[in-house]
Motif scaffolding. Structure first.
Motif, short mmCIF file in Angstrom:
data_model
loop_
_atom_site.label_atom_id
_atom_site.label_comp_id
_atom_site.label_asym_id
_atom_site.label_seq_id
_atom_site.Cartn_x
_atom_site.Cartn_y
_atom_site.Cartn_z
N MET A 1 0.84 -1.18 0.00
CA MET A 1 0.00 0.00 0.00
C MET A 1 0.88 1.24 0.00
O MET A 1 1.84 1.33 0.75
CB MET A 1 -0.89 -0.02 1.24
N ARG A 2 0.54 2.19 -0.80
CA ARG A 2 1.29 3.45 -0.91
C ARG A 2 0.97 4.35 0.28
O ARG A 2 -0.16 4.48 0.70
CB ARG A 2 0.93 4.13 -2.21
N ASP A 3 2.00 5.02 0.80
CA ASP A 3 1.83 5.98 1.88
C ASP A 3 0.95 7.12 1.38
O ASP A 3 1.26 7.74 0.36
CB ASP A 3 3.21 6.51 2.30
N PRO A 4 -0.16 7.43 2.06
CA PRO A 4 -1.07 8.46 1.55
C PRO A 4 -0.48 9.87 1.53
O PRO A 4 -0.98 10.73 0.83
CB PRO A 4 -2.26 8.38 2.51
N LEU A 5 0.59 10.12 2.29
CA LEU A 5 1.21 11.45 2.29
C LEU A 5 2.26 11.61 1.20
O LEU A 5 2.64 12.72 0.87
CB LEU A 5 1.85 11.73 3.65
N VAL A 6 2.74 10.50 0.66
CA VAL A 6 3.81 10.57 -0.34
C VAL A 6 3.20 10.94 -1.69
O VAL A 6 2.35 10.24 -2.21
CB VAL A 6 4.59 9.25 -0.42
N SER A 7 3.65 12.05 -2.23
CA SER A 7 3.17 12.53 -3.52
C SER A 7 4.23 12.32 -4.58
O SER A 7 5.37 11.94 -4.29
CB SER A 7 2.86 14.02 -3.40
N ASP A 8 3.84 12.62 -5.81
CA ASP A 8 4.82 12.58 -6.90
C ASP A 8 5.93 13.60 -6.64
O ASP A 8 7.08 13.38 -7.01
CB ASP A 8 4.14 12.86 -8.24
N ASP A 9 5.57 14.74 -5.99
CA ASP A 9 6.59 15.74 -5.67
C ASP A 9 7.61 15.19 -4.67
O ASP A 9 8.80 15.46 -4.79
CB ASP A 9 5.95 17.02 -5.12
N ALA A 10 7.15 14.44 -3.67
CA ALA A 10 8.08 13.85 -2.70
C ALA A 10 9.00 12.85 -3.38
O ALA A 10 10.22 12.86 -3.16
CB ALA A 10 7.31 13.19 -1.55
N THR A 11 8.43 12.02 -4.22
CA THR A 11 9.23 11.05 -4.97
C THR A 11 10.22 11.78 -5.87
O THR A 11 11.39 11.41 -5.96
CB THR A 11 8.31 10.13 -5.79
N GLY A 12 9.74 12.82 -6.53
CA GLY A 12 10.61 13.61 -7.40
C GLY A 12 11.73 14.30 -6.65
O GLY A 12 12.86 14.38 -7.13
N LEU A 13 11.42 14.80 -5.45
CA LEU A 13 12.45 15.47 -4.65
C LEU A 13 13.56 14.49 -4.29
O LEU A 13 14.75 14.82 -4.42
CB LEU A 13 11.86 16.09 -3.39
N ILE A 14 13.20 13.31 -3.87
CA ILE A 14 14.22 12.30 -3.53
C ILE A 14 15.06 11.99 -4.77
O ILE A 14 16.30 11.93 -4.68
CB ILE A 14 13.57 11.03 -2.94
N ALA A 15 14.43 11.84 -5.91
CA ALA A 15 15.16 11.56 -7.14
C ALA A 15 16.05 12.74 -7.53
O ALA A 15 17.20 12.55 -7.95
CB ALA A 15 14.19 11.23 -8.27
N ASP A 16 15.52 13.96 -7.40
CA ASP A 16 16.30 15.15 -7.73
C ASP A 16 17.57 15.23 -6.87
O ASP A 16 18.66 15.48 -7.38
CB ASP A 16 15.49 16.43 -7.49
N LEU A 17 17.40 15.04 -5.57
CA LEU A 17 18.55 15.11 -4.67
C LEU A 17 19.54 13.98 -4.95
O LEU A 17 20.76 14.21 -4.99
CB LEU A 17 18.08 15.06 -3.21
N ALA A 40 10.71 10.01 4.11
CA ALA A 40 11.17 8.66 4.43
C ALA A 40 10.24 7.59 3.84
O ALA A 40 10.65 6.44 3.69
CB ALA A 40 11.29 8.49 5.94
N GLY A 41 9.03 7.98 3.48
CA GLY A 41 8.10 7.04 2.84
C GLY A 41 8.43 6.75 1.39
O GLY A 41 7.85 5.85 0.79
N VAL A 42 9.36 7.49 0.83
CA VAL A 42 9.76 7.29 -0.57
C VAL A 42 10.89 6.26 -0.62
O VAL A 42 11.91 6.42 0.07
CB VAL A 42 10.26 8.62 -1.19
N PRO A 43 10.73 5.20 -1.42
CA PRO A 43 11.83 4.25 -1.57
C PRO A 43 13.09 4.98 -2.06
O PRO A 43 13.03 5.81 -2.95
CB PRO A 43 11.32 3.27 -2.63
N GLY A 44 14.21 4.69 -1.43
CA GLY A 44 15.48 5.32 -1.78
C GLY A 44 15.79 6.57 -0.99
O GLY A 44 16.83 7.18 -1.17
N ALA A 45 14.89 6.96 -0.09
CA ALA A 45 15.09 8.18 0.70
C ALA A 45 16.36 8.11 1.53
O ALA A 45 16.99 9.15 1.78
CB ALA A 45 13.89 8.44 1.59
#
Length: 162
Positions: A1-17, A40-45
């Motif tokens: 199940m996906r974390d309801p607070l994790v957005s595409d922006d959060a995932t993108g931020l982790i990838a950007d960094l 921290a809910g984003v894989p790879g954080a």
């Protein structure tokens, strides 16, 4: 199940960094760790998120984030200079590329002359520090979630111009 607070922006931020081999830490007051928990809910954080400080009181802002007591005496805990000091403190204490500081009034009552929904976001990075002032709406939870989301969007915008 996906974390309801994790957005595409959060995932993108982790990838950007991660793509820039940069790191991040937070100092959070009104969000009490919500920004760090969301990231921290984003894989790879773990490749970029170094830690977070929860500084819900003036005493912990001083002790944990190194906010100068004179700043708090002059402007209080909900102010642009405080958010800036919190962001710088996160960056310095956790030895990261970026520090984000969040302080504000989630409610239910105004605080220090500031209405509910007043939020200051500090962003400290390689080229200095700047602060955004927000005026958010909704209940306590809504304001806290919106503040965390705005911090994510704000940092992504800053990364885009580097």
């Amino acid at each position: 199940m996906r974390d309801p607070l994790v957005s595409d922006d959060a995932t993108g931020l982790i990838a950007d960094l991660a793509g820039r081999q940069q790191t991040l830490a937070t100092t959070e007051s009104l969000t009490a760790g919500l920004l760090a928990a969301t990231l921290a809910g984003v894989p790879g954080a773990s490749a970029v998120l170094r830690g977070g400080l929860i500084t819900y009181t003036e005493a912990t802002k001083i002790a944990l984030a190194g906010v100068d007591p004179a700043v708090l005496a002059r402007v209080g805990p909900v102010a642009a200079p405080t958010a800036e000091a919190m962001a710088l403190g996160a960056r310095r204490r956790c030895e990261t590329t970026w520090g984000v500081g969040l302080t504000g009034v989630a409610g239910p009552d105004p605080h220090g002359g500031h209405p509910v929904g007043t939020v200051f976001l500090g962003f400290a990075g390689p080229d200095g520090c700047d602060v955004e002032e927000l005026h958010l709406h909704g209940g306590r939870w809504d304001i806290r979630v919106a503040a965390a989301r705005e911090a994510i969007v704000g940092l992504r915008a800053r990364l885009a111009v580097i």
